[in-house]
Motif scaffolding. Structure first.
Motif, mmCIF file in Angstrom:
data_model
loop_
_atom_site.group_PDB
_atom_site.id
_atom_site.type_symbol
_atom_site.label_atom_id
_atom_site.label_comp_id
_atom_site.label_asym_id
_atom_site.label_seq_id
_atom_site.Cartn_x
_atom_site.Cartn_y
_atom_site.Cartn_z
ATOM 1 N N ALA A 1 0.833 -1.206 0.000
ATOM 2 C CA ALA A 1 0.000 0.000 0.000
ATOM 3 C C ALA A 1 0.867 1.255 0.000
ATOM 4 N N ALA A 2 1.909 1.282 0.824
ATOM 5 C CA ALA A 2 2.791 2.452 0.859
ATOM 6 C C ALA A 2 3.476 2.645 -0.485
ATOM 7 N N GLY A 3 3.928 1.563 -1.079
ATOM 8 C CA GLY A 3 4.557 1.663 -2.397
ATOM 9 C C GLY A 3 3.602 2.178 -3.456
ATOM 10 N N ALA A 4 2.360 1.726 -3.415
ATOM 11 C CA ALA A 4 1.375 2.179 -4.393
ATOM 12 C C ALA A 4 1.039 3.652 -4.190
ATOM 13 N N ILE A 5 0.864 4.066 -2.944
ATOM 14 C CA ILE A 5 0.516 5.470 -2.668
ATOM 15 C C ILE A 5 1.667 6.400 -3.026
ATOM 16 N N ILE A 6 2.870 5.999 -2.674
ATOM 17 C CA ILE A 6 4.029 6.847 -2.960
ATOM 18 C C ILE A 6 4.294 6.925 -4.456
ATOM 19 N N SER A 7 4.056 5.843 -5.184
ATOM 20 C CA SER A 7 4.312 5.851 -6.628
ATOM 21 C C SER A 7 3.341 6.746 -7.395
ATOM 22 N N LEU A 8 2.227 7.125 -6.780
ATOM 23 C CA LEU A 8 1.284 8.033 -7.437
ATOM 24 C C LEU A 8 1.805 9.465 -7.503
ATOM 25 N N ASN A 9 2.803 9.782 -6.692
ATOM 26 C CA ASN A 9 3.407 11.117 -6.643
ATOM 27 C C ASN A 9 2.390 12.225 -6.394
ATOM 28 N N LYS B 1 5.147 6.074 4.973
ATOM 29 C CA LYS B 1 6.224 5.119 5.256
ATOM 30 C C LYS B 1 6.283 4.776 6.749
ATOM 31 N N THR B 2 6.123 5.786 7.604
ATOM 32 C CA THR B 2 6.180 5.565 9.045
ATOM 33 C C THR B 2 5.021 4.705 9.525
ATOM 34 N N SER B 3 3.825 4.951 8.999
ATOM 35 C CA SER B 3 2.680 4.121 9.396
ATOM 36 C C SER B 3 2.853 2.687 8.921
ATOM 37 N N GLY B 4 3.414 2.502 7.749
ATOM 38 C CA GLY B 4 3.692 1.149 7.261
ATOM 39 C C GLY B 4 4.711 0.435 8.126
ATOM 40 N N LEU B 5 5.758 1.141 8.509
ATOM 41 C CA LEU B 5 6.769 0.552 9.385
ATOM 42 C C LEU B 5 6.197 0.245 10.767
#
Length: 133
Positions: free
Chosen positions: A29-37, A48-52
């Motif tokens: 999910a973090a990768g998908a959200i971040i890749s949307l820019n 990233k912090t919530s994912g960690l």
């Protein structure tokens, strides 16, 4: 049943499925959200912090201390009680107790309680039959 079969059988329970879910989904999910820019640098760091947090706090709690959300612990308790003879030696019953209500619950074993519960159920069913007659 061989010992290694018991170990693999225990890994198929709802709690271990939850652990796998908590480990992999935050990264995806973090990768998908971040890749949307679409987020600022601060937003990306929050994601990233919530994912960690999910991976480093919730997964070890579930895997090591058997602490998870109530819907997971309820499913795990039902699964363990249903499969107790295949998973565990001896007389054991499982229950979930509040850990951080209403967010988290913990799974606890109760030795010898299963037999007493079955006897109590039989006694109530016998009493019910006598009171009807």
């Amino acid at each position: 049943m061989h010992g290694w079969k018991k170990d693999w059988y225990a890994l198929m329970g709802p709690l271990m499925i939850w652990v796998a879910f908590v480990i992999f989904v935050p990264f995806l999910a973090a990768g998908a959200i971040i890749s949307l820019n679409i987020l600022s640098a601060l937003g990306e760091n929050v994601v990233k912090t919530s994912g960690l947090f999910c991976v480093m706090i919730l997964a070890p709690l579930a895997a090591l201390a058997e602490i998870a959300p109530p819907f997971v612990t309820k499913a795990e308790v039902n699964w363990r009680n249903r499969n107790a003879e295949a998973l565990f030696e001896g007389d054991v019953a499982w229950e979930d107790v509040p850990f951080l209500p209403p967010v988290l619950k913990r799974i606890r074993s109760t030795n010898g309680r299963r037999r007493r519960q079955e006897e109590k159920e039989k006694a109530t069913s016998v009493e019910g039959k006598h009171s009807v007659a």
